[in-house]
Design an enzyme around this catalytic site. Structure first.
Site, PDB file in Angstrom:
ATOM      1  N   LYS A  28       0.841  -1.206   0.000  1.00 50.12           N
ATOM      2  CA  LYS A  28       0.000   0.000   0.000  1.00 50.12           C
ATOM      3  C   LYS A  28       0.869   1.247   0.000  1.00 50.12           C
ATOM      4  O   LYS A  28       0.599   2.213  -0.709  1.00 50.12           O
ATOM      5  CB  LYS A  28      -0.928  -0.007   1.225  1.00 50.12           C
ATOM      6  CG  LYS A  28      -2.094  -0.963   1.048  1.00 50.12           C
ATOM      7  CD  LYS A  28      -2.817  -1.258   2.344  1.00 50.12           C
ATOM      8  CE  LYS A  28      -3.725  -2.457   2.132  1.00 50.12           C
ATOM      9  NZ  LYS A  28      -4.274  -3.025   3.350  1.00 50.12           N
TER      10      LYS A  28
ATOM     11  N   GLN B 200      -5.280  -2.289   9.292  1.00 51.54           N
ATOM     12  CA  GLN B 200      -5.027  -3.583   8.652  1.00 51.54           C
ATOM     13  C   GLN B 200      -5.624  -4.727   9.462  1.00 51.54           C
ATOM     14  O   GLN B 200      -5.435  -4.808  10.680  1.00 51.54           O
ATOM     15  CB  GLN B 200      -3.513  -3.773   8.482  1.00 51.54           C
ATOM     16  CG  GLN B 200      -3.117  -5.008   7.703  1.00 51.54           C
ATOM     17  CD  GLN B 200      -3.551  -4.968   6.245  1.00 51.54           C
ATOM     18  OE1 GLN B 200      -3.632  -3.916   5.619  1.00 51.54           O
ATOM     19  NE2 GLN B 200      -3.853  -6.134   5.683  1.00 51.54           N
TER      20      GLN B 200
ATOM     21  N   ASP C  60     -11.653   1.714   3.317  1.00 50.47           N
ATOM     22  CA  ASP C  60     -11.905   0.278   3.130  1.00 50.47           C
ATOM     23  C   ASP C  60     -13.380   0.024   2.815  1.00 50.47           C
ATOM     24  O   ASP C  60     -13.751  -1.037   2.322  1.00 50.47           O
ATOM     25  CB  ASP C  60     -11.599  -0.476   4.441  1.00 50.47           C
ATOM     26  CG  ASP C  60     -10.267  -1.198   4.407  1.00 50.47           C
ATOM     27  OD1 ASP C  60      -9.853  -1.633   3.332  1.00 50.47           O
ATOM     28  OD2 ASP C  60      -9.651  -1.327   5.486  1.00 50.47           O
TER      29      ASP C  60
HETATM   30  N1  GUN Z   1      -6.415  -7.485   5.323  1.00 52.61           N
HETATM   31  C1  GUN Z   1      -6.456  -8.157   4.148  1.00 52.61           C
HETATM   32  N2  GUN Z   1      -7.104  -7.436   3.210  1.00 52.61           N
HETATM   33  C2  GUN Z   1      -7.483  -6.282   3.801  1.00 52.61           C
HETATM   34  C3  GUN Z   1      -8.179  -5.127   3.352  1.00 52.61           C
HETATM   35  O1  GUN Z   1      -8.607  -4.999   2.203  1.00 52.61           O
HETATM   36  N3  GUN Z   1      -8.355  -4.132   4.272  1.00 52.61           N
HETATM   37  C4  GUN Z   1      -7.926  -4.244   5.555  1.00 52.61           C
HETATM   38  N4  GUN Z   1      -8.156  -3.223   6.382  1.00 52.61           N
HETATM   39  N5  GUN Z   1      -7.272  -5.298   6.007  1.00 52.61           N
HETATM   40  C5  GUN Z   1      -7.057  -6.315   5.133  1.00 52.61           C
END
Ligand code: GUN
Length: 291
Positions: A53, A97, A120
């Site tokens: 990211k 996350q 998200d």
């Molecule tokens: N963990 C795995 N994929 C994601 C996601 O798309 N967003 C978040 N916040 N955590 C994740």
């Protein structure tokens, strides 16, 4: 005839290049989009996601902030970090996350992120907006699936779509998105208790697999000429591979590609699209502050 391979690597690169241009314009107007990512603990997969990211932010020109908390951090400590980002006007998007350590209540944490910074799209308020067709953000993986269908050159209007898997992160929001008036698909949501899943899938124009079962969708579950989108990423043993494992999707790629009109690979399909759509949501959140 072998299927067209819809490459998420290529489409996500295209999207990132478009966003890079857009950010230049926003910066010229004095707006620097900013994403804050919070990581609790040392989960190796989460560390890789967070680092990807950050790289995507750097490429596009989005400012990225990162808060790392130890695995034994308390709920209160995490809420305090989120509260700081909620109040910081220079931060447009906040992502915590997942998965979180077991002692931290995920639901409470996700609801503490301000809906206007919830890139998200996990906050119930934003989830609700999707189901009434009033969209602020789109959840990243479902949005990536739709973008792949569109940029692959395929139409959803009037098509029969079968979604296999009813998770809150993928299947359910996808269903809500695909039958809205801008997409006009007829959606059938299939799950573990669905009668004649094979027959339903084999009748669909578009099959979306999001169940987390390696190579579940076989050629006899797919209609000749269907579009097949594979959301699954599963680790399976592969003694011949130096790592001892390989990644496979929820679709038996080699046999299904001989029947489908188009298919997404794993890896390099839906996966890279998720991050691109997260970047898009961050730009949306930043632009909203200019209104
Ligand atoms: N963990 C795995 N994929 C994601 C996601 O798309 N967003 C978040 N916040 N955590 C994740």
């Amino acid at each position: 005839m072998s299927a067209k391979i819809i490459s998420g690597n290529e489409v996500s690169q295209q999207l990132k290049d478009e966003m890079k241009q857009e950010v230049l314009g926003l910066k010229a107007q004095g707006l620097e989009p900013c994403l804050a990512v919070i990581l609790v603990g040392e989960d190796p997969a989460s560390k890789v996601y967070v680092s990807n990211k950050k790289k995507a932010c750097e490429y596009i020109g989005i400012r990225s902030l990162e808060s790392k908390l130890p695995v034994d951090a308390t709920t209160e400590q995490l809420l305090e970090v989120i509260d700081g980002y909620n109040k910081d006007k220079s931060v447009h998007g906040i992502l915590c996350q997942l998965p979180l350590p077991k002692h931290i209540p995920e639901t409470e944490i996700l609801r503490s992120i301000l809906p206007e910074k919830d890139v998200d799209c996990f906050h119930p308020y934003n989830v609700g907006l999707i189901s009434i067709g009033e969209v602020r953000f789109l959840p990243c993986t479902p949005a990536g699936v739709i973008e792949l269908i569109k940029r692959g050159g395929f139409e959803t209007s009037g098509k029969d779509v079968v979604i296999i898997g009813r998770s809150n992160i993928v299947g359910r929001p996808l269903s809500n998105m695909l039958d809205q008036r801008d997409m006009n698909a007829t959606v059938t949501m299939c799950h573990t208790r669905t009668k004649d899943l094979k027959g339903r899938s084999a009748a669909a124009d578009i099959v979306i697999a999001a169940i987390g079962v390696p190579e579940f969708v076989k050629a006899d579950m797919v209609k000749e000429g269907a579009v097949v989108i594979d959301v699954g990423i599963n680790r399976v043993d592969a003694p011949d591979n130096p790592k001892g494992f390989k990644l496979v999707g929820d679709v038996a790629f080699d046999e299904v590609k001989e029947k489908a009109a188009a298919i997404t690979p794993v890896p390099g399909g839906v996966g890279p699209m998720t991050i691109a759509m997260l970047m898009k949501n961050t730009l949306t959140a930043a632009k909203e502050t200019m209104k």
